[in-house]
Design a protein around this motif. Structure first.
Motif, PDB file in Angstrom:
ATOM      1  N   PHE A  46       0.851  -1.110   0.059  1.00 25.30           N
ATOM      2  CA  PHE A  46      -0.051   0.009  -0.096  1.00 25.30           C
ATOM      3  C   PHE A  46       0.979   1.340   0.030  1.00 25.30           C
ATOM      4  O   PHE A  46       2.046   1.397   0.449  1.00 25.30           O
ATOM      5  N   ASP A  47       0.373   2.504  -0.212  1.00 26.87           N
ATOM      6  CA  ASP A  47       1.046   3.408  -0.263  1.00 26.87           C
ATOM      7  C   ASP A  47       1.319   4.014   1.146  1.00 26.87           C
ATOM      8  O   ASP A  47       0.487   3.171   2.166  1.00 26.87           O
ATOM      9  N   PRO A  48       2.254   4.636   1.582  1.00 27.21           N
ATOM     10  CA  PRO A  48       2.772   4.852   2.782  1.00 27.21           C
ATOM     11  C   PRO A  48       1.575   5.322   3.507  1.00 27.21           C
ATOM     12  O   PRO A  48       1.638   4.993   4.948  1.00 27.21           O
ATOM     13  N   TRP A  49       0.513   6.170   3.350  1.00 27.54           N
ATOM     14  CA  TRP A  49      -0.527   6.634   4.414  1.00 27.54           C
ATOM     15  C   TRP A  49      -1.448   5.680   4.539  1.00 27.54           C
ATOM     16  O   TRP A  49      -1.821   5.322   5.583  1.00 27.54           O
ATOM     17  N   THR A  50      -1.897   4.840   3.462  1.00 26.28           N
ATOM     18  CA  THR A  50      -2.784   3.653   3.624  1.00 26.28           C
ATOM     19  C   THR A  50      -2.163   2.586   4.682  1.00 26.28           C
ATOM     20  O   THR A  50      -2.790   1.912   5.511  1.00 26.28           O
TER      21      THR A  50
END
Length: 138
Positions: free
Chosen positions: A51-55
């Motif tokens: 996942f992307d870092p925020w997710t």
């Protein structure tokens, strides 16, 4: 045993119980503090790298939250155990459960090694830790 001998003995026993409860609580809350820090800094990369870092960070915090949702179950379960078998037995079981779950979190393979099983096992162990903390407070 005379009444004078019984009072210091009770005080020593009370001190032991208070010290054990204090140590158990410190260890459990320290674990929750460390887990919260690692959720933000490390676990998103180890358990949710797809996942992307925020997710990934939000999913990591979701595993952190799972422990909080299982606290009431721990309170009920270990409240029953404490009433039925004694508070000392309940305290020993909560400390053992927390220690075992914490140790196993440290032994977990990452997503790269175990795939989707790594975050699933992480959630299961967080739930066990939540039950242990709920039992400690119960």
């Amino acid at each position: 045993m005379t009444g004078r001998d019984a009072a210091p003995r009770r005080q020593r026993q009370l001190f032991k119980v208070i010290a054990a409860a204090f140590i158990g609580t410190v260890v459990e809350w320290y674990d929750f503090f460390l887990y919260g820090s690692f959720s933000a800094l490390v676990f998103n990369k180890l358990f949710f790298p797809r996942f992307d870092p925020w997710t990934g960070t939000m999913l990591s915090y979701g595993t952190y939250a799972a422990g909080f949702f299982f606290r009431p179950l721990g309170g009920v379960l270990f409240g029953y155990i404490g009433d039925r078998y004694g508070r000392k037995v309940a305290l020993v079981w909560t400390l053992t459960l927390m220690g075992a779950a914490t140790f196993l979190v440290g032994c977990l393979p990452t997503y790269e090694t175990a795939g989707v099983w790594a975050p699933i096992l992480l959630v299961v162990l967080r739930c066990a830790q939540g039950v242990a903390v709920g039992g400690e407070w119960g």
